[in-house]
Write a protein that holds these residues in place. Structure first.
Motif: not given
Length: 435
Positions: A351-352, A355, A417
């Motif tokens: 995942c980001n 973000g 994300h």
């Protein structure tokens, strides 16, 4: 002292004299510098860096820009912890009362959100009546009676850092090792600590995405703090995903209360909280080993003593005495809650995290400008950890938003994300190294 000359010299890569650094910081604390000058200085340091001697001078100048606290009438070791910042990182909220329940005095001076990261103070302001900037007398009283107090910087404590901190947040100069080192340690030196443990985050949701840079920062913090007379160690921890299963302010406060009630066992968050509790107890001399410290921390949590300390701290600082028992009475909920659904079946592989932090800001849960007001209700909860197997259409999180439009936008952003893969991912250990 001509501020623009100091800025020019640092811009050109010169090493600043300690006297010039002290003069610049004194002018900053006195309000004699413009935000433009402060931002230019921060950007010059970001690009050109500072020597170890310059960082020490900057740290001491900022610590000496206001009062220094004294704890002579408290017969407990004076200890604290600080994190370099992440997403879903609410460790301090649980760690302080656990450490206090084990016999430490924890005068924890925390900050607001910086960049994409959440701030401990913003989370505490979700609690009605909680005073994040008490006067020195009340701060001292709460530490003495409850064992811990989590507050923000008052105007009298490292005031130079308070102003520089706000400008860094909006000028893309947060991720500077000299500025991070001086900001963290100036507050800790001013707080009169005997020992300190540091949580240096690394990963895509941290200010230090590179492991080597995180180790450089940890080494800088440890060397400067120990050189200033505060026994300090650091753990480098993973921030490639939110640490808690919530990201926001009131949602992370609920997460804290659930944790203290025993509801977050066997999570990455519990691993980090207990590791830092053990580290604090060992460095302060209360525990002889990490294993003993871990056991003490677990007993403080399972017995309810840590929850009692937290409740006492909240009450003494103006919050409701029954927050632990009645969180829904005090922690506001966003009017719209919308599930985020997995687009396909598979494993949550990456995942980001950065973000996700930015998405909290987009919802209104963070600041773009120092004067922005925060909507404490908004954010994400029920975030599934990486390594979870999901089916298409299954919720992977819950959005808390002010309206339907914001909820839909945030749900789409959060889904984007995350990466869902066919194979189970190999995950990075949450704690990697001790310095």
């Amino acid at each position: 002292m001509i501020p623009q000359e100091i800025i020019r010299r640092k811009r050109d890569g010169d090493e600043l004299d300690p006297a010039d650094i002290r003069s610049f910081i004194a002018a900053l604390a006195a309000g004699h510098l413009s935000e433009g000058q402060i931002g230019a200085f921060a950007m010059a340091v970001w690009f050109k860096g500072m020597s170890r001697e310059e960082i020490v001078a900057l740290t001491l100048a900022m610590a000496d820009s206001g009062d220094r606290l004294k704890w002579g009438d408290i017969d407990r070791p004076i200890a604290d912890k600080h994190s370099t910042g992440g997403v879903g990182d609410n460790v301090s909220l649980m760690l302080a009362p656990i450490a206090a329940a084990c016999g430490l005095a924890v005068p924890m001076i925390s900050g607001r959100g910086l960049g994409h990261t959440g701030g401990t103070l913003d989370k505490l302001e979700s609690i009605p009546g909680y005073r994040i900037t008490p006067d020195a007398r009340l701060f001292h009283q709460v530490v003495k009676e409850a064992g811990c107090a989590i507050i923000g910087q008052t105007g009298a404590l490292a005031p130079a850092d308070g102003r520089l901190y706000a400008v860094r947040d909006v000028t893309a100069t947060v991720d500077s090792i000299p500025l991070i080192t001086a900001s963290i340690l100036s507050k800790k030196l001013a707080a009169g600590l005997q020992t300190l443990v540091l949580d240096v985050k690394v990963g895509n949701g941290a200010f230090m995405a590179d492991r080597a840079q995180a180790e450089i920062l940890a080494q800088s913090l440890v060397e400067v703090a120990n050189g200033a007379g505060v026994w300090t160690s650091a753990l480098i921890t993973d921030m490639n995903q939110p640490l808690a299963d919530a990201a926001g302010n009131a949602v992370e406060m609920r997460n804290c209360l659930d944790f203290l009630a025993g509801g977050k066992a066997d999570t990455r968050l519990e691993t980090v909280v207990l590791a830092f509790a053990a580290e604090m107890l060992v460095t302060s001399g209360i525990a002889a080993s990490s294993e003993e410290g871990d056991g003490m921390a677990r007993r403080a949590l399972s017995s309810g003593r840590a929850a009692e300390v937290f409740a006492r701290m909240v009450s003494l600082l103006g919050g409701p005495a029954d927050l632990m028992e009645n969180p829904d009475r005090y922690l506001a909920r966003a009017p719209v809650e919308k599930p985020v659904l997995a687009a396909r079946s598979g494993w949550l592989a990456a995942c980001n995290a950065r973000g996700i932090g930015v998405s909290v800001i987009d919802l209104g849960g963070g600041r773009r400008h120092p004067a922005d007001r925060i909507d404490h209700r908004v954010g994400f909860s029920e975030l599934l950890p990486l390594g979870t197997r999901v089916s298409a259409g299954e919720p992977i999180a819950l959005v808390h938003a002010a309206d339907d439009t914001a909820a839909q936008s945030a749900a789409a952003a959060l889904a984007a994300h995350y990466r869902i893969a066919e194979e189970k991912p190999e995950l990075t250990p949450v704690i990697s190294i001790r310095i």
